[in-house]
Design a protein around this motif. Structure first.
Motif, PDB file in Angstrom:
ATOM      1  N   ALA A  41     -47.348   2.519 -41.412  1.00 39.83           N
ATOM      2  CA  ALA A  41     -47.705   3.749 -42.130  1.00 39.83           C
ATOM      3  C   ALA A  41     -48.921   4.454 -41.554  1.00 39.83           C
ATOM      4  N   LYS A  42     -49.467   3.947 -40.460  1.00 33.18           N
ATOM      5  CA  LYS A  42     -50.633   4.594 -39.865  1.00 33.18           C
ATOM      6  C   LYS A  42     -50.223   5.899 -39.188  1.00 33.18           C
ATOM      7  N   VAL A  43     -51.169   6.826 -39.138  1.00 39.63           N
ATOM      8  CA  VAL A  43     -50.889   8.133 -38.545  1.00 39.63           C
ATOM      9  C   VAL A  43     -50.533   8.002 -37.072  1.00 39.63           C
ATOM     10  N   ASP A  44     -51.063   6.981 -36.405  1.00 32.70           N
ATOM     11  CA  ASP A  44     -50.718   6.759 -35.008  1.00 32.70           C
ATOM     12  C   ASP A  44     -49.749   5.580 -34.850  1.00 32.70           C
ATOM     13  N   GLY A  45     -49.098   5.198 -35.965  1.00 32.57           N
ATOM     14  CA  GLY A  45     -48.194   4.054 -35.939  1.00 32.57           C
ATOM     15  C   GLY A  45     -46.828   4.390 -35.370  1.00 32.57           C
ATOM     16  N   PRO A  46     -45.916   3.406 -35.307  1.00 27.34           N
ATOM     17  CA  PRO A  46     -44.642   3.589 -34.606  1.00 27.34           C
ATOM     18  C   PRO A  46     -43.674   4.548 -35.278  1.00 27.34           C
TER      19      PRO A  46
END
Length: 592
Positions: free
Chosen positions: A200-205
């Motif tokens: 869920a990270k903004v730079d996640g997959p």
């Protein structure tokens, strides 16, 4: 999806193109991600951009029904009066569909329709939605306007259902006694745990590609994507991870299929699918031994000229790779150096390609780093063509997790194999054929061509004055020869992982991290690794046959053109294509 038919229900010869087109779109309805990778999810088919393959047991049943109906339609189609190109497309389609249907009759696993990634394990370190969806969203999913952004979100929302479908299948397989090797599960659990932590990270997959692509489109896109990932995808990943941990609790370190329920039967099918032949494991094992002996003699000669005379060929090859100037620096600086060196090799071969082909394609290519979660279970690189319209380039996806696996020995043959004149190059020719020929591929031809592409690079002079590159080329061929030995050793002779690693490292001189990635891949994809050398050897044999038959009229450019223009085919169909090329040259000579 029904075939074209007359009022009496009989499919007529004139309907061949229509039938093949309908089967193409039927396949893409079943696997819409492929429509996106080809760039054909537009216009009347734009909804394909919003959906995902159904990987549940019900989805497998739907594919079986489609194949059964399609084969019946193909069987009713008269062949009289059809031109050779259409006959080839029909033969290719029937072969791919029959092989896949036979694989789906097995009690478990993934039997792909005209693809190379057949596996008994629906989810493992290099297989599954947890890897496929992020890569597809990053590499293929277009986001050019608000409608595209909405399609991304709809597809993202469907990911949880795809994950749960896979989870149901691996649970059913476990109940039948099929559990992957413990060391593969350890890799998978580690990778999926990392994916969940970053999901869920903004730079996640899942969110990261969207945040980059939608940055200039007005709307709260990133926040919406984050909510979908948090509310639906992460819980589905956690359910899948729980099932993998349940498998791990009963897993053993048995590497191959021989000890698993229906394992020998599955492996026999895997070899058939991987090589498009009926060759036995014993035959393939012996062929690998003979080929390896030949290649190591050539490697030995290079190493002696470079002053390395003590120790085995593999030990000396390892020592050579440790010499100053062969490797790259560590960290991100080394990663940039690797990509630049790869690009330099591609740039070097482009102007020489007219010496090997009558007609060139664009070779639309970029080099990209693999998604981070994929790297621990992935090979050094892989590649393929972009969209048919050229808007999305083909890619070499390079594993940069551990930069030490790449150096000036190993890179040249890698880029010629994956990129140009290998997978990306050959794929662009296939995309000029009817749509179904862009969808269906055969492992032995695909990988055989890519190995033959390495040979073409040698014949075009790319290794002249480059002993490191030539050594790497021979090491790469030895690597594919030892695949015959190790794949059959693991699955037909019950080798342990350590036995397979020892054999692989002793034969190739590749670093242990490379060897571990390779051997684990063979454990996950039984039979696939055998297609490389089988396919290369057949293309070379067909070239020798053409040269002998044509004498002074033989031209390498014409042979290579016939092989790529014929498209991706089973090896018996390749023989027929080469025979037609020979007859056409002879007919031209008679006419003149």
């Amino acid at each position: 999806m029904s075939a074209a038919a007359g009022a009496d229900g009989v499919v007529r010869a004139g309907d061949a193109a229509t039938l093949l087109d309908r089967l193409s779109w039927g396949l893409l309805e079943l696997g819409p991600e492929r429509a996106t990778s080809l760039g054909v999810d537009t216009g009347a088919h734009a909804n394909l951009r919003r959906t995902l393959e159904d990987r549940s047991p019900e989805g497998v049943a739907a594919r079986r029904r489609f194949l059964t109906k399609a084969l019946a339609d193909l069987a009713r189609l008269p062949r009289t009066g059809l031109d050779p190109a259409v006959l080839t497309s029909l033969a290719v389609t029937e072969s791919a569909f029959r092989t896949a249907l036979d694989g789906m009759a097995l009690p478990y696993g993934v039997a792909t329709i005209g693809d190379w990634r057949n596996t008994p394990y629906a989810v493992i370190q290099n297989v599954g939605s947890w890897l496929d969806v992020p890569q597809m969203l990053d590499g293929d999913q277009p986001v050019r306007d608000a409608a595209d952004a909405e399609a991304y979100l709809v597809r993202l929302a469907g990911t949880s259902q795809q994950l749960d479908g896979e989870t149901a299948r691996i649970r059913l397989a476990r109940e039948q006694g099929l559990v992957p090797p413990s060391f593969l599960l350890d890799k998978t659990i580690t990778g999926m745990t990392q994916t969940i932590a970053n999901a869920a990270k903004v730079d996640g997959p899942f969110v990261g590609p969207f945040a980059r692509k939608a940055a200039t489109i007005h709307g709260d896109w990133t926040a919406r994507a984050t909510r979908i990932v948090t509310a639906a995808i992460v819980p589905a990943l956690q359910r899948q991870l729980a099932e993998l941990r349940a498998e791990r609790a009963t897993a053993t370190d048995a590497a191959g299929m021989a000890t698993r329920p229906h394992g020998p039967e599955w492996y026999a099918w895997g070899l058939r699918a991987g090589t498009t032949t009926r060759r036995s494991a014993a035959d393939l094992h012996a062929a690998g031994r003979a080929r390896l002996f030949e290649l190591q003699a050539q490697m030995d000669a290079i190493l002696r000229r470079e002053g390395l005379t003590q120790g085995s060929v593999a030990e000396r090859a390892i020592a050579y790779q440790r010499r100053p100037g062969i490797g790259f620096t560590g960290g991100d600086d080394g990663r940039r150096q690797i990509v630049a060196y790869m690009q330099g090799r591609i740039d070097a071969i482009r102007p020489r390609l007219p010496n090997a082909f009558r007609r060139s394609v664009r070779g639309n290519l970029e080099i990209r780093r693999m998604p981070l979660a994929q790297e621990p279970g992935a090979p050094a690189a892989y590649g393929g063509p972009g969209t048919i319209d050229g808007k999305v380039p083909g890619k070499i996806w390079v594993n940069l997790g551990d930069p030490s696996i790449h150096n000036r020995v190993t890179i040249p043959d890698l880029v010629f194999h994956e990129g140009i004149p290998g997978h990306v190059w050959q794929g662009e020719y296939a995309q000029q054929l009817p749509l179904i020929r862009s969808i269906l591929a055969f492992n032995a031809y695909s990988e055989g061509w890519a190995l033959y592409a390495e040979q073409l690079a040698d014949e075009l002079g790319l290794y002249d004055g480059d002993p490191a590159g030539r050594l790497g080329y021979l090491m790469g061929l030895a690597w594919r020869a030892v695949r015959l030995i190790v794949d059959t050793g693991i699955h037909a002779m019950s080798w342990t992982r350590e036995q397979a690693l020892a054999e692989f490292i002793a034969a190739t001189g590749l670093p242990r991290p490379n060897a571990e990635s390779e051997v684990d891949r063979y454990c996950a994809w039984p039979g696939q690794a055998c297609g490389y050398e089988v396919g290369r050897a057949e293309i070379v044999a067909q070239r020798a046959r053409a040269r002998a038959a044509l004498g002074s009229r033989y031209d390498l450019r014409d042979f290579d053109q016939a092989v790529v223009d014929g498209g991706n085919v089973p090896l018996d169909v390749l023989t027929g294509n080469v025979s037609r090329y020979v007859e056409q040259v002879r007919a031209g000579a008679r006419a003149s």
